[in-house]
Design a protein around this motif. Structure first.
Motif, PDB file in Angstrom:
ATOM      1  N   ASP A  53     -19.315 -25.138   1.908  1.00 18.18           N
ATOM      2  CA  ASP A  53     -19.876 -24.813   2.999  1.00 18.18           C
ATOM      3  C   ASP A  53     -21.414 -24.673   3.144  1.00 18.18           C
ATOM      4  OD1 ASP A  53     -19.602 -22.482   1.642  1.00 18.18           O
ATOM      5  OD2 ASP A  53     -18.871 -21.289   3.293  1.00 18.18           O
ATOM      6  N   GLY A  54     -21.821 -24.471   1.999  1.00 18.27           N
ATOM      7  CA  GLY A  54     -23.385 -24.423   1.865  1.00 18.27           C
ATOM      8  C   GLY A  54     -24.199 -25.831   1.466  1.00 18.27           C
ATOM      9  N   GLY A  55     -23.393 -26.773   1.733  1.00 19.58           N
ATOM     10  CA  GLY A  55     -23.742 -27.872   1.326  1.00 19.58           C
ATOM     11  C   GLY A  55     -23.996 -28.355  -0.185  1.00 19.58           C
ATOM     12  N   HIS A  56     -23.419 -27.397  -1.218  1.00 19.90           N
ATOM     13  CA  HIS A  56     -23.629 -27.695  -2.698  1.00 19.90           C
ATOM     14  C   HIS A  56     -22.500 -28.467  -3.197  1.00 19.90           C
ATOM     15  CE1 HIS A  56     -25.434 -23.665  -1.415  1.00 19.90           C
ATOM     16  NE2 HIS A  56     -26.311 -24.111  -2.179  1.00 19.90           N
ATOM     17  N   ARG A  88     -23.647 -32.761   3.298  1.00 21.83           N
ATOM     18  CA  ARG A  88     -24.210 -31.731   3.741  1.00 21.83           C
ATOM     19  C   ARG A  88     -24.520 -31.428   5.210  1.00 21.83           C
ATOM     20  NH1 ARG A  88     -26.969 -33.013  -0.838  1.00 21.83           N
ATOM     21  NH2 ARG A  88     -28.791 -34.193   0.330  1.00 21.83           N
ATOM     22  N   THR A  89     -24.863 -32.296   5.728  1.00 19.86           N
ATOM     23  CA  THR A  89     -25.031 -32.181   7.311  1.00 19.86           C
ATOM     24  C   THR A  89     -23.885 -31.711   7.845  1.00 19.86           C
ATOM     25  OG1 THR A  89     -26.850 -33.786   7.477  1.00 19.86           O
ATOM     26  CG2 THR A  89     -25.642 -33.523   9.344  1.00 19.86           C
ATOM     27  N   MET A 131     -23.130 -28.046   6.830  1.00 19.22           N
ATOM     28  CA  MET A 131     -24.141 -26.884   7.391  1.00 19.22           C
ATOM     29  C   MET A 131     -24.005 -26.698   8.975  1.00 19.22           C
ATOM     30  SD  MET A 131     -27.202 -26.752   4.729  1.00 19.22           S
ATOM     31  CE  MET A 131     -28.257 -28.141   5.522  1.00 19.22           C
ATOM     32  N   ARG A 191     -21.148 -27.667  10.282  1.00 21.25           N
ATOM     33  CA  ARG A 191     -19.809 -27.491  10.690  1.00 21.25           C
ATOM     34  C   ARG A 191     -19.332 -28.360  11.805  1.00 21.25           C
ATOM     35  NH1 ARG A 191     -21.431 -21.522  10.120  1.00 21.25           N
ATOM     36  NH2 ARG A 191     -20.552 -21.271   7.890  1.00 21.25           N
ATOM     37  N   ASP A 215     -33.335 -29.578   6.877  1.00 17.15           N
ATOM     38  CA  ASP A 215     -32.333 -29.782   5.891  1.00 17.15           C
ATOM     39  C   ASP A 215     -31.107 -30.442   6.266  1.00 17.15           C
ATOM     40  OD1 ASP A 215     -33.691 -27.985   4.005  1.00 17.15           O
ATOM     41  OD2 ASP A 215     -32.881 -26.336   5.030  1.00 17.15           O
ATOM     42  N   LEU A 216     -31.289 -31.550   7.585  1.00 18.86           N
ATOM     43  CA  LEU A 216     -30.256 -32.253   7.912  1.00 18.86           C
ATOM     44  C   LEU A 216     -30.872 -33.518   7.773  1.00 18.86           C
ATOM     45  CD1 LEU A 216     -28.961 -30.598  11.068  1.00 18.86           C
ATOM     46  CD2 LEU A 216     -28.210 -30.024   8.610  1.00 18.86           C
TER      47      LEU A 216
END
Length: 134
Positions: free
Chosen positions: A37-40, A63-64, A67, A69, A91-92
């Protein structure tokens, strides 16, 4: 204190196997990424013949979606609809169709990102992986 569901290693393996099977069934050379859920990053594979750039795009889409959702297609549609200022969102980087969140009881557990074929086909592969969770 709330209880939070998380993806376990077995879940990631299930998602990856189903997504890979969907891609191979259709003879699509893609990269597949699963993130929390944190994009890891939790899981990644690049199938034979997949373009090297897909190894960067698939995790970015995942990741997009995690993060934000929501499916990464939502951002692509916003930008294509004229809201180009969204390109500056921090960050997207994967604002293209093919990132799909993994949702359970209204919570985002992570996401699957796929890159390598048409964006609708990328999303089809990601959804097939998620559907395998049941």
């Amino acid at each position: 204190m709330k209880t939070k569901h998380t993806l376990e290693f077995a879940d990631v393996q299930t998602i990856m196997a189903a997504a890979q099977a969907e891609a191979q069934r259709n003879q699509w050379a893609v990269s597949i990424a699963v993130v929390d859920d944190g994009g890891h990053m939790l899981g990644f594979t690049r199938l034979d013949g997949a373009a090297p750039i897909s190894a960067h795009i698939a995790p970015a889409k995942a990741r997009t979606a995690a993060m934000g959702r929501r499916e990464s297609k939502v951002y692509e549609d916003m930008i294509n609809g004229g809201r180009t200022s969204f390109l500056s969102a921090p960050d997207l980087a994967g604002m293209l169709e093919g990132g799909v969140p993994i949702l359970k009881d209204g919570q985002c557990l992570g996401a699957v990102g796929v890159s390598g074929v048409k964006s609708t086909e990328d999303a089809q592969i990601a959804k097939a992986g998620i559907a395998a969770l049941g």
